[in-house]
Design a protein around this motif. Structure first.
Motif, PDB file in Angstrom:
ATOM      1  N   LEU A 100     -12.002  -3.999  -6.244  1.00 20.15           N
ATOM      2  CA  LEU A 100     -11.483  -3.055  -7.235  1.00 20.15           C
ATOM      3  C   LEU A 100     -10.991  -3.785  -8.477  1.00 20.15           C
ATOM      4  O   LEU A 100     -11.163  -3.307  -9.603  1.00 20.15           O
ATOM      5  CB  LEU A 100     -10.354  -2.226  -6.628  1.00 20.15           C
ATOM      6  N   LEU A 101     -10.373  -4.947  -8.278  1.00 17.20           N
ATOM      7  CA  LEU A 101      -9.947  -5.749  -9.427  1.00 17.20           C
ATOM      8  C   LEU A 101     -11.155  -6.215 -10.234  1.00 17.20           C
ATOM      9  O   LEU A 101     -11.134  -6.195 -11.474  1.00 17.20           O
ATOM     10  CB  LEU A 101      -9.133  -6.966  -8.961  1.00 17.20           C
ATOM     11  N   LEU A 102     -12.198  -6.620  -9.531  1.00 10.35           N
ATOM     12  CA  LEU A 102     -13.424  -7.050 -10.218  1.00 10.35           C
ATOM     13  C   LEU A 102     -14.011  -5.904 -11.038  1.00 10.35           C
ATOM     14  O   LEU A 102     -14.402  -6.103 -12.205  1.00 10.35           O
ATOM     15  CB  LEU A 102     -14.444  -7.551  -9.194  1.00 10.35           C
ATOM     16  N   GLU A 103     -14.075  -4.720 -10.457  1.00 12.04           N
ATOM     17  CA  GLU A 103     -14.617  -3.559 -11.169  1.00 12.04           C
ATOM     18  C   GLU A 103     -13.747  -3.190 -12.366  1.00 12.04           C
ATOM     19  O   GLU A 103     -14.254  -2.833 -13.435  1.00 12.04           O
ATOM     20  CB  GLU A 103     -14.736  -2.362 -10.218  1.00 12.04           C
ATOM     21  N   LEU A 104     -12.426  -3.292 -12.189  1.00 11.85           N
ATOM     22  CA  LEU A 104     -11.504  -2.954 -13.268  1.00 11.85           C
ATOM     23  C   LEU A 104     -11.653  -3.923 -14.434  1.00 11.85           C
ATOM     24  O   LEU A 104     -11.656  -3.515 -15.606  1.00 11.85           O
ATOM     25  CB  LEU A 104     -10.070  -2.961 -12.741  1.00 11.85           C
ATOM     26  N   HIS A 193       5.486  11.358 -12.654  1.00 10.24           N
ATOM     27  CA  HIS A 193       4.734  12.502 -13.167  1.00 10.24           C
ATOM     28  C   HIS A 193       3.355  12.091 -13.668  1.00 10.24           C
ATOM     29  O   HIS A 193       2.352  12.775 -13.387  1.00 10.24           O
ATOM     30  CB  HIS A 193       5.519  13.170 -14.298  1.00 10.24           C
ATOM     31  N   SER A 194       3.273  10.974 -14.382  1.00  5.66           N
ATOM     32  CA  SER A 194       2.003  10.559 -14.997  1.00  5.66           C
ATOM     33  C   SER A 194       1.159   9.692 -14.075  1.00  5.66           C
ATOM     34  O   SER A 194      -0.064   9.635 -14.213  1.00  5.66           O
ATOM     35  CB  SER A 194       2.269   9.794 -16.291  1.00  5.66           C
ATOM     36  N   GLY A 195       1.800   8.987 -13.136  1.00  5.05           N
ATOM     37  CA  GLY A 195       1.078   8.081 -12.244  1.00  5.05           C
ATOM     38  C   GLY A 195       0.894   6.692 -12.802  1.00  5.05           C
ATOM     39  O   GLY A 195       0.397   5.798 -12.109  1.00  5.05           O
ATOM     40  N   ALA A 243      -9.749   3.647 -17.071  1.00  4.50           N
ATOM     41  CA  ALA A 243     -10.230   2.739 -16.025  1.00  4.50           C
ATOM     42  C   ALA A 243      -9.169   2.529 -14.950  1.00  4.50           C
ATOM     43  O   ALA A 243      -9.481   2.492 -13.751  1.00  4.50           O
ATOM     44  CB  ALA A 243     -10.624   1.398 -16.650  1.00  4.50           C
ATOM     45  N   VAL A 244      -7.916   2.413 -15.357  1.00  2.36           N
ATOM     46  CA  VAL A 244      -6.832   2.208 -14.388  1.00  2.36           C
ATOM     47  C   VAL A 244      -6.656   3.452 -13.517  1.00  2.36           C
ATOM     48  O   VAL A 244      -6.462   3.351 -12.303  1.00  2.36           O
ATOM     49  CB  VAL A 244      -5.517   1.859 -15.122  1.00  2.36           C
ATOM     50  N   ARG A 245      -6.741   4.633 -14.116  1.00  2.00           N
ATOM     51  CA  ARG A 245      -6.624   5.866 -13.333  1.00  2.00           C
ATOM     52  C   ARG A 245      -7.777   5.984 -12.324  1.00  2.00           C
ATOM     53  O   ARG A 245      -7.569   6.451 -11.197  1.00  2.00           O
ATOM     54  CB  ARG A 245      -6.617   7.086 -14.262  1.00  2.00           C
ATOM     55  N   ARG A 246      -8.956   5.578 -12.722  1.00  4.60           N
ATOM     56  CA  ARG A 246     -10.098   5.610 -11.807  1.00  4.60           C
ATOM     57  C   ARG A 246      -9.839   4.692 -10.612  1.00  4.60           C
ATOM     58  O   ARG A 246     -10.101   5.045  -9.461  1.00  4.60           O
ATOM     59  CB  ARG A 246     -11.368   5.202 -12.538  1.00  4.60           C
ATOM     60  N   THR A 247      -9.308   3.510 -10.880  1.00  5.07           N
ATOM     61  CA  THR A 247      -8.991   2.570  -9.806  1.00  5.07           C
ATOM     62  C   THR A 247      -7.903   3.139  -8.894  1.00  5.07           C
ATOM     63  O   THR A 247      -7.980   3.026  -7.664  1.00  5.07           O
ATOM     64  CB  THR A 247      -8.516   1.226 -10.387  1.00  5.07           C
ATOM     65  N   ALA A 248      -6.898   3.775  -9.488  1.00  7.16           N
ATOM     66  CA  ALA A 248      -5.820   4.372  -8.693  1.00  7.16           C
ATOM     67  C   ALA A 248      -6.362   5.449  -7.765  1.00  7.16           C
ATOM     68  O   ALA A 248      -5.940   5.565  -6.604  1.00  7.16           O
ATOM     69  CB  ALA A 248      -4.749   4.953  -9.616  1.00  7.16           C
ATOM     70  N   SER A 249      -7.300   6.245  -8.255  1.00  9.59           N
ATOM     71  CA  SER A 249      -7.904   7.296  -7.441  1.00  9.59           C
ATOM     72  C   SER A 249      -8.674   6.704  -6.264  1.00  9.59           C
ATOM     73  O   SER A 249      -8.606   7.209  -5.139  1.00  9.59           O
ATOM     74  CB  SER A 249      -8.842   8.148  -8.311  1.00  9.59           C
TER      75      SER A 249
END
Length: 261
Positions: A100-104, A193-195, A243-249
């Motif tokens: 996930l770090l690599l993708e981010l 609230h925002s994540g 990109a960070v939100r995608r990784t969090a999901s």
């Protein structure tokens, strides 16, 4: 009739076994916040079980080195085998998050960090450097504060609020920083609230960051963050946040999947 009786006995034994595991887990958790150990009577009170039941389960846990006798003050405390299991869990978290770090980093061209909340600090456990000539790099094992970093703030927001504010207050006193606790309390609400949590030149001049936190399968709080030179962060903030939100999901789905078995 005989077959039905055997099936009922089997079901009852399974239920009994599950109950023992549940009770053992409660006993282990009762000792988590007491490194000095607890007496059998105190454990029985903590987990609301008969002392005889606690004594029997504690004996089995000691045989597996999950608990050991406390030489000072009596009672028992968490044993070395739990430490070995915890180390394995931490390495698993690093292994799971590495792709996930690599993708981010590939998505943002920026450095991606993985850190873990340990006591009063964030400790970096993995990093994928960005591809820009001007990039932020920290060493694995480096210790970062909680109140002025994106990963620290995100992690504090995951804690019970009283625990988070106690850590924040203690850090402010130790670092001689004038921290507005009411404002910081509201900031943690915004993060929940925002994540996402942010650091805009607050930890290091010229560096901004955005990150999120999560609880791994061992119950430890980790954070993934993207630190960026502030001049570039202003221009690319929206893309980096996406990109960070995608990784969090993805992390959330992975953790939920593992919990379901």
């Amino acid at each position: 009739m005989f077959g039905s009786t055997v099936k009922l006995d089997k079901i009852e034994n399974e239920r009994s076994g599950i109950q023992v595991i549940s009770r053992a887990a409660r006993i282990l958790r009762s000792l988590k916040d007491h490194p000095e150990g607890l007496s059998l009577g105190r454990i029985a009170t903590e987990v609301d079980l008969p002392r005889s039941t606690v004594q029997r389960i504690v004996g089995a846990l000691q045989a597996e080195r999950l608990l050991i006798a406390n030489m000072i003050g009596g009672g028992v405390r968490l044993g070395p085998e739990l430490g070995a299991l915890a180390e394995t869990a931490r390495f698993d978290t690093v292994d799971q998050c590495r792709p996930l770090l690599l993708e981010l980093t590939q998505a943002t061209s920026e450095t991606s960090d993985l850190s873990v909340l340990r006591g009063h600090n964030m400790i970096f456990v993995d990093q994928v450097p960005g591809t820009h000539r001007l990039r932020t790099v920290s060493s694995v094992g480096e210790i970062f504060p909680l109140t002025t970093t994106a990963n620290g703030r995100a992690s504090l927001a995951m804690l019970p609020r009283s625990d988070a504010m106690k850590l924040a207050s203690n850090e402010a006193v130790q670092t001689n920083v004038d921290l507005d606790l009411d404002a910081f309390d509201k900031l943690l609400d915004e993060i929940l609230h925002s994540g996402l949590a942010y650091d805009a030149d607050e930890h290091s001049d010229g560096i901004s960051a955005v990150g999120f936190a999560f609880t791994d399968l061992a119950g430890e709080i980790h954070a993934i963050s993207v630190p960026v030179p502030s001049s570039r962060f202003i221009r690319q903030q929206l893309d980096i946040e996406t990109a960070v939100r995608r990784t969090a999901s993805i992390v959330q789905k992975v953790m939920e999947s593992d919990l379901k078995g």
